[in-house]
Design an enzyme around this catalytic site. Structure first.
Site, PDB file in Angstrom:
ATOM      1  N   HIS A 143      51.919  16.498 -48.492  1.00  0.00           N
ATOM      2  CA  HIS A 143      53.111  15.754 -48.101  1.00  0.00           C
ATOM      3  C   HIS A 143      54.210  16.117 -49.089  1.00  0.00           C
ATOM      4  O   HIS A 143      53.990  16.117 -50.302  1.00  0.00           O
ATOM      5  CB  HIS A 143      52.830  14.243 -48.123  1.00  0.00           C
ATOM      6  CG  HIS A 143      54.077  13.435 -48.144  1.00  0.00           C
ATOM      7  ND1 HIS A 143      55.029  13.532 -47.154  1.00  0.00           N
ATOM      8  CD2 HIS A 143      54.563  12.540 -49.043  1.00  0.00           C
ATOM      9  CE1 HIS A 143      56.031  12.728 -47.447  1.00  0.00           C
ATOM     10  NE2 HIS A 143      55.780  12.114 -48.589  1.00  0.00           N
ATOM     11  N   HIS A 198      58.964  16.603 -49.494  1.00  0.00           N
ATOM     12  CA  HIS A 198      60.269  16.132 -49.021  1.00  0.00           C
ATOM     13  C   HIS A 198      61.236  17.321 -48.859  1.00  0.00           C
ATOM     14  O   HIS A 198      62.184  17.461 -49.654  1.00  0.00           O
ATOM     15  CB  HIS A 198      60.859  15.118 -50.014  1.00  0.00           C
ATOM     16  CG  HIS A 198      60.010  13.899 -50.262  1.00  0.00           C
ATOM     17  ND1 HIS A 198      60.178  13.065 -51.350  1.00  0.00           N
ATOM     18  CD2 HIS A 198      58.992  13.356 -49.542  1.00  0.00           C
ATOM     19  CE1 HIS A 198      59.309  12.064 -51.296  1.00  0.00           C
ATOM     20  NE2 HIS A 198      58.558  12.230 -50.212  1.00  0.00           N
ATOM     21  N   HIS A 258      62.036  10.824 -44.118  1.00  0.00           N
ATOM     22  CA  HIS A 258      61.169  10.774 -45.293  1.00  0.00           C
ATOM     23  C   HIS A 258      60.651  12.162 -45.697  1.00  0.00           C
ATOM     24  O   HIS A 258      60.959  12.621 -46.796  1.00  0.00           O
ATOM     25  CB  HIS A 258      60.010   9.788 -45.037  1.00  0.00           C
ATOM     26  CG  HIS A 258      59.043   9.672 -46.168  1.00  0.00           C
ATOM     27  ND1 HIS A 258      58.106   8.671 -46.245  1.00  0.00           N
ATOM     28  CD2 HIS A 258      58.831  10.444 -47.273  1.00  0.00           C
ATOM     29  CE1 HIS A 258      57.385   8.818 -47.351  1.00  0.00           C
ATOM     30  NE2 HIS A 258      57.807   9.894 -47.977  1.00  0.00           N
ATOM     31  N   GLU A 295      50.146   7.593 -51.320  1.00  0.00           N
ATOM     32  CA  GLU A 295      49.901   7.973 -49.923  1.00  0.00           C
ATOM     33  C   GLU A 295      48.401   8.187 -49.668  1.00  0.00           C
ATOM     34  O   GLU A 295      48.031   8.815 -48.678  1.00  0.00           O
ATOM     35  CB  GLU A 295      50.693   9.225 -49.535  1.00  0.00           C
ATOM     36  CG  GLU A 295      52.212   9.076 -49.551  1.00  0.00           C
ATOM     37  CD  GLU A 295      52.781   8.165 -48.451  1.00  0.00           C
ATOM     38  OE1 GLU A 295      52.000   7.664 -47.616  1.00  0.00           O
ATOM     39  OE2 GLU A 295      54.008   7.947 -48.467  1.00  0.00           O
TER      40      GLU A 295
HETATM   41  O1  2HA Z   1      54.270  10.198 -53.772  1.00  0.00           O
HETATM   42  O2  2HA Z   1      56.269  10.941 -51.605  1.00  0.00           O
HETATM   43  O3  2HA Z   1      55.675   9.104 -49.825  1.00  0.00           O
HETATM   44  C1  2HA Z   1      55.531   9.730 -53.464  1.00  0.00           C
HETATM   45  C2  2HA Z   1      55.814   9.902 -52.025  1.00  0.00           C
HETATM   46  C3  2HA Z   1      55.505   8.775 -51.148  1.00  0.00           C
HETATM   47 ZN    ZN Z   2      57.038  10.852 -49.603  1.00  0.00          ZN
END
Ligand code: 2HA
Ligand code: ZN
Length: 263
Positions: free
Chosen positions: A138, A140, A210, A115
Site C-alpha cells: 500500500h 500514496h 488515499h 493497515e
Molecule cells: O501506514 O498509509 O493507510 C500509514 C498509511 C495508512
Molecule cells: Zn495509507
C-alpha cells in the site's frame, strides 16, 4: 539473526522497494506499508524463535492463516528507514490460535502497520485462492491519488481505460487495469472488505482520496504495476498541463496489443 536465502531475499526486496516508494515521493512520513507471506520459506530457525511481543488479538479470526508467518512493515515506521535498516523497521509475525491473534517472533518488537487488518484479510483471501500471490503493497502515489478526487474517474473501468491508453506498457503489464474502492476509514475492516471484493477482478485497486493497494507474486511485481499505472497518470497530467487532453491510443490499437501479448 541468520535468515535463510528465501527470507533474506524477501527482506532485500522489501527494503529495495521501500526506498523507491520514498524516492518517488509516495511515502511521506510513515505513509504506506508492505507485507509478504513467508510461510513457505519458514524453517526451524523461525520455528524456534520465542515470541518478543504478544499475543495481540486480531479484529476478526482468519482461520486459514493460522500458523502462517509474515514479514510486515511497522506502524509509524518510515519507508526511507525500512530501506536503510529493514529489520529495525519491520517484523516477522506468526499467526496463532486458529487465526485469532499474532505474536512478533523476529527480529525486534516492531508493531505491525495500522493497515494490518487490510493486509491480513487480503492475505487470507490470497491464501484461499492458492495461486502463489504472497505480496501486498500500500502506498500514496501522487498522481493516481489526485485522479481519485475526480468523480468521473471513479466510475467502473473509466480510469483503467484512460491509463491503458496513455502508453502501450500499461495495457501490456497491468492487463487487469485498476479497481476503485470508495473512500473508507484508513485501517478499517470496511476498507479491507471493499478491497477484497475487487481482487477477483484486479491486482491493483485505488483507495479514493488515499492511495494504491496492489497484490502480486512478489513485492517487485506488485510495485511494478503501481509504477506503470503511475507513469500513465503522469503522461495524462503532462498533456493536461501543456493545455491539451491527451488523445490516447484508440480502442483498435489497444485491441491489437491485447492480441499481440495474449492479454
Ligand atoms: O501506514 O498509509 O493507510 C500509514 C498509511 C495508512
Ligand atoms: Zn495509507
Amino acid at each position: 539473526m541468520e535468515y535463510n536465502e528465501n527470507i533474506a531475499a524477501c527482506i532485500a526486496e522489501i527494503s529495495e522497494i521501500a526506498g523507491y516508494l520514498w524516492q518517488k515521493g509516495w511515502a511521506e512520513r510513515n505513509g504506506g506499508n508492505i507485507s509478504c507471506n513467508i510461510t513457505d520459506f519458514a524453517d526451524d530457525v523461525l520455528a524456534e524463535c520465542s515470541p518478543l511481543y504478544g499475543p495481540v488479538s486480531l479484529p476478526r479470526p482468519l482461520e486459514n492463516l493460522s500458523g502462517n508467518y509474515f514479514l510486515v512493515t511497522g506502524t509509524g515506521r518510515r519507508m526511507r528507514y525500512v530501506a536503510s535498516a529493514p529489520m529495525d523497521n519491520m517484523a516477522i509475525i506468526k499467526i496463532l490460535d486458529g487465526g485469532r491473534s499474532y505474536v512478533i517472533v523476529a527480529e525486534k518488537a516492531v508493531v505491525p502497520t495500522s493497515e494490518l487488518p487490510s493486509h491480513l484479510s487480503v492475505h487470507s483471501y490470497l491464501a484461499g485462492r492458492g495461486d502463489g500471490y504472497r505480496a501486498v503493497i500500500h502506498t500514496h502515489p501522487i498522481e493516481l491519488v489526485a485522479m481519485t478526487h475526480h468523480k468521473a474517474f471513479l466510475e467502473k473501468d473509466v480510469l483503467s481505460r484512460l491509463l491503458w491508453s496513455m502508453i502501450p506498457e500499461t495495457r501490456a503489464f497491468c492487463p487487469k487495469g485498476v479497481g476503485i474502492v470508495p473512500y473508507q476509514l484508513p485501517g478499517s475492516l470496511a476498507l479491507a472488505d471493499a478491497t477484497i471484493a475487487l481482487l477477483d477482478e484486479y491486482d491493483v485497486v485505488l483507495w479514493e482520496k488515499h492511495g494504491a493497494f496492489a497484490v502480486g507474486k512478489n513485492v517487485v511485481e506488485a510495485f511494478d504495476m503501481i509504477d506503470t499505472l503511475s507513469k500513465s497518470a503522469q503522461i495524462y497530467m503532462s498533456g493536461r498541463a501543456m493545455g491539451f487532453v491527451p488523445e490516447g491510443m484508440t480502442d483498435a490499437q489497444m485491441q491489437e496489443l491485447k492480441q499481440a501479448f495474449n492479454l
